[in-house]
Design a protein around this motif. Sequence first.
Motif, PDB file in Angstrom:
ATOM      1  N   VAL A 109       0.848  -1.192   0.000  1.00 10.08           N
ATOM      2  CA  VAL A 109       0.000   0.000   0.000  1.00 10.08           C
ATOM      3  C   VAL A 109       0.880   1.237   0.000  1.00 10.08           C
ATOM      4  N   ILE A 110       0.526   2.198  -0.840  1.00  9.07           N
ATOM      5  CA  ILE A 110       1.231   3.480  -0.828  1.00  9.07           C
ATOM      6  C   ILE A 110       0.468   4.437   0.080  1.00  9.07           C
ATOM      7  N   PHE A 111       1.122   4.889   1.146  1.00  8.13           N
ATOM      8  CA  PHE A 111       0.527   5.896   2.004  1.00  8.13           C
ATOM      9  C   PHE A 111       0.533   7.239   1.280  1.00  8.13           C
ATOM     10  N   ASP A 112      -0.587   7.977   1.378  1.00  7.58           N
ATOM     11  CA  ASP A 112      -0.658   9.284   0.727  1.00  7.58           C
ATOM     12  C   ASP A 112       0.486  10.188   1.170  1.00  7.58           C
ATOM     13  N   GLU A 113       0.853  10.056   2.439  1.00  9.06           N
ATOM     14  CA  GLU A 113       1.896  10.913   3.004  1.00  9.06           C
ATOM     15  C   GLU A 113       3.276  10.613   2.422  1.00  9.06           C
ATOM     16  N   LEU A 114       3.414   9.420   1.796  1.00  6.98           N
ATOM     17  CA  LEU A 114       4.719   9.016   1.263  1.00  6.98           C
ATOM     18  C   LEU A 114       4.693   8.795  -0.249  1.00  6.98           C
ATOM     19  N   LYS A 115       3.681   9.307  -0.914  1.00  8.79           N
ATOM     20  CA  LYS A 115       3.563   9.042  -2.347  1.00  8.79           C
ATOM     21  C   LYS A 115       4.746   9.585  -3.142  1.00  8.79           C
ATOM     22  N   ASP A 116       5.392  10.636  -2.633  1.00  7.86           N
ATOM     23  CA  ASP A 116       6.559  11.178  -3.328  1.00  7.86           C
ATOM     24  C   ASP A 116       7.771  10.261  -3.230  1.00  7.86           C
ATOM     25  N   PRO A 119       9.189   5.313  -6.453  1.00  8.39           N
ATOM     26  CA  PRO A 119      10.155   5.545  -7.522  1.00  8.39           C
ATOM     27  C   PRO A 119       9.528   5.597  -8.913  1.00  8.39           C
ATOM     28  N   LEU A 120       8.235   5.284  -9.026  1.00  7.48           N
ATOM     29  CA  LEU A 120       7.572   5.293 -10.323  1.00  7.48           C
ATOM     30  C   LEU A 120       7.063   6.690 -10.675  1.00  7.48           C
ATOM     31  N   ARG A 121       6.741   6.888 -11.955  1.00  9.74           N
ATOM     32  CA  ARG A 121       6.139   8.149 -12.371  1.00  9.74           C
ATOM     33  C   ARG A 121       4.830   8.372 -11.615  1.00  9.74           C
ATOM     34  N   PRO A 122       4.543   9.595 -11.194  1.00 12.10           N
ATOM     35  CA  PRO A 122       3.333   9.864 -10.396  1.00 12.10           C
ATOM     36  C   PRO A 122       2.044   9.393 -11.060  1.00 12.10           C
ATOM     37  N   ASP A 123       1.961   9.479 -12.394  1.00  9.38           N
ATOM     38  CA  ASP A 123       0.719   9.088 -13.066  1.00  9.38           C
ATOM     39  C   ASP A 123       0.441   7.589 -12.967  1.00  9.38           C
ATOM     40  N   LEU A 124       1.496   6.781 -12.726  1.00 11.18           N
ATOM     41  CA  LEU A 124       1.307   5.333 -12.642  1.00 11.18           C
ATOM     42  C   LEU A 124       0.651   4.906 -11.331  1.00 11.18           C
ATOM     43  N   VAL A 125       0.732   5.769 -10.320  1.00 14.73           N
ATOM     44  CA  VAL A 125       0.129   5.432  -9.026  1.00 14.73           C
ATOM     45  C   VAL A 125      -0.853   6.512  -8.577  1.00 14.73           C
ATOM     46  N   GLU A 126      -1.348   7.285  -9.525  1.00 15.06           N
ATOM     47  CA  GLU A 126      -2.298   8.343  -9.222  1.00 15.06           C
ATOM     48  C   GLU A 126      -3.521   7.756  -8.513  1.00 15.06           C
ATOM     49  N   GLY A 127      -3.899   8.383  -7.401  1.00 17.68           N
ATOM     50  CA  GLY A 127      -5.050   7.891  -6.646  1.00 17.68           C
ATOM     51  C   GLY A 127      -4.703   6.808  -5.641  1.00 17.68           C
ATOM     52  N   GLY A 128      -3.422   6.470  -5.520  1.00 17.20           N
ATOM     53  CA  GLY A 128      -2.994   5.483  -4.538  1.00 17.20           C
ATOM     54  C   GLY A 128      -2.814   4.094  -5.130  1.00 17.20           C
ATOM     55  N   LEU A 129      -2.289   3.212  -4.337  1.00 14.58           N
ATOM     56  CA  LEU A 129      -2.035   1.830  -4.761  1.00 14.58           C
ATOM     57  C   LEU A 129      -2.312   0.904  -3.587  1.00 14.58           C
ATOM     58  N   ASP A 130      -3.036  -0.171  -3.843  1.00 11.39           N
ATOM     59  CA  ASP A 130      -3.370  -1.140  -2.803  1.00 11.39           C
ATOM     60  C   ASP A 130      -3.425  -2.526  -3.443  1.00 11.39           C
ATOM     61  N   ILE A 131      -2.325  -3.264  -3.314  1.00  5.75           N
ATOM     62  CA  ILE A 131      -2.215  -4.614  -3.881  1.00  5.75           C
ATOM     63  C   ILE A 131      -2.029  -5.607  -2.742  1.00  5.75           C
ATOM     64  N   LEU A 132      -2.681  -6.742  -2.833  1.00  7.55           N
ATOM     65  CA  LEU A 132      -2.462  -7.817  -1.870  1.00  7.55           C
ATOM     66  C   LEU A 132      -1.805  -8.987  -2.597  1.00  7.55           C
ATOM     67  N   MET A 223       7.488  -7.153 -14.914  1.00 10.64           N
ATOM     68  CA  MET A 223       7.506  -5.932 -15.707  1.00 10.64           C
ATOM     69  C   MET A 223       6.241  -5.096 -15.472  1.00 10.64           C
ATOM     70  N   GLN A 224       5.075  -5.756 -15.487  1.00  9.16           N
ATOM     71  CA  GLN A 224       3.811  -5.049 -15.327  1.00  9.16           C
ATOM     72  C   GLN A 224       3.671  -4.383 -13.967  1.00  9.16           C
ATOM     73  N   LEU A 225       4.318  -4.951 -12.947  1.00  8.93           N
ATOM     74  CA  LEU A 225       4.218  -4.394 -11.601  1.00  8.93           C
ATOM     75  C   LEU A 225       4.822  -2.994 -11.521  1.00  8.93           C
ATOM     76  N   VAL A 226       5.780  -2.704 -12.388  1.00 14.71           N
ATOM     77  CA  VAL A 226       6.359  -1.360 -12.407  1.00 14.71           C
ATOM     78  C   VAL A 226       5.831  -0.528 -13.574  1.00 14.71           C
ATOM     79  N   ALA A 227       5.319  -1.191 -14.624  1.00 14.34           N
ATOM     80  CA  ALA A 227       4.815  -0.457 -15.785  1.00 14.34           C
ATOM     81  C   ALA A 227       3.364  -0.037 -15.609  1.00 14.34           C
ATOM     82  N   ASN A 228       2.566  -0.878 -14.932  1.00 18.90           N
ATOM     83  CA  ASN A 228       1.142  -0.592 -14.758  1.00 18.90           C
ATOM     84  C   ASN A 228       0.629  -1.263 -13.484  1.00 18.90           C
ATOM     85  N   PRO A 229       1.096  -0.827 -12.317  1.00 23.11           N
ATOM     86  CA  PRO A 229       0.769  -1.524 -11.070  1.00 23.11           C
ATOM     87  C   PRO A 229      -0.703  -1.494 -10.691  1.00 23.11           C
TER      88      PRO A 229
END
Length: 351
Positions: A109-116, A119-132, A223-229
């Motif tokens: 999970v990407i915490f909003d407070e640590l989104k910066d 290491p990926l481009r911001p648009d790839l994780v726009e709106g947060g990320l939550d993978i199990l 590859m997809q995990l970093v290209a389109n997570p």
Amino acid sequence: MDYKIAVIKGDGIGPEIIDEAIKVLDKTGKKYGHNFQYMEALAGGAAIDEKGTPLPEETLNILRTSDALLFGAVGGPKWDNLPGNERPEQGLLKLRKELCLYANLRPAVIFDELKDSCPLRPDLVEGGLDILIIRELTGGIYFGKKYTEKDKAADTMEYSKYEIERIAHVGFLAAQKRNKRLTSIDKANVLETSRLWRKTFEETAVEYPSVQLNHMYIDNAAMQLVANPKQFDVIATENMFGDILSDEAAMITGSIGLLPSASLGKNYGMYEPIHGSAPDIAGKKKANPIAAILSAAMMLKYSFALQEESENIESAVKNALSKGYRTADIAKKEDRIISTVEMGDTIAELI
């Protein structure tokens, strides 16, 4: 309510981060009226030094009388020259096998407070990320037959249909409670075990018509995990592939020091941060205890059904991060860096 928690602090930074997790558990218990009783046991390098084996029988006896296990980390250069079957990591593998902890749940999970920090481009994780990521934990190449003969060595990957079926059910059930998307990762174009894996997942999918099942080869998945997570919701895969992918996912979130895990069997759970023992920073008060603290939160949720208490710890972690508290691994140049103990104190105060 009383709960008996086995504690294996382990090696390296293990004792430091587990102490902070216990601090947060005690504060949570005080707030909600729970009594957490801790029973310390040895495993890994610490057990080798004191007992001559990475997993003493007395440790297993303690675990069998406990309600759950909170685990730190094992290993370090001190024991790197031991034979493979005597190294600290063998204690962890044996522990998983002895307790039948076949399902490893690793949220990324990407915490909003640590989104910066991602290491990926911001648009790839726009709106947060939550993978199990759900990793099969007691089969595959880590537990298959092994041998070394002079200049030749072999490790065998084996899976039974039963082993695959039970982890498939864990994956489908998790997907049902989330966004109803399950990606099964294999290498079915090469490996016989992966062909059985894919066939078994297809057969199990019939029982879960609301879940969309997708298959992906491990190399493409990496590859997809970093290209389109954001295409992923729940990932299920075998032991070695899951070991690798979960570490990759951890770095997408900004730091491996942030992510917890739960290793579950039928009636027991072990909870540990996904990072290792980090001997290079052991004893320097630099370790990030958040992954250990969130592992304790997972214990409350999965082993003790204390949902509110678990969410309270998660909220305290997010609150600490939102207030700008940072250990060295997640700090920017302008941030004030705090120690392991200070981070634990801060989160405990916010419970």
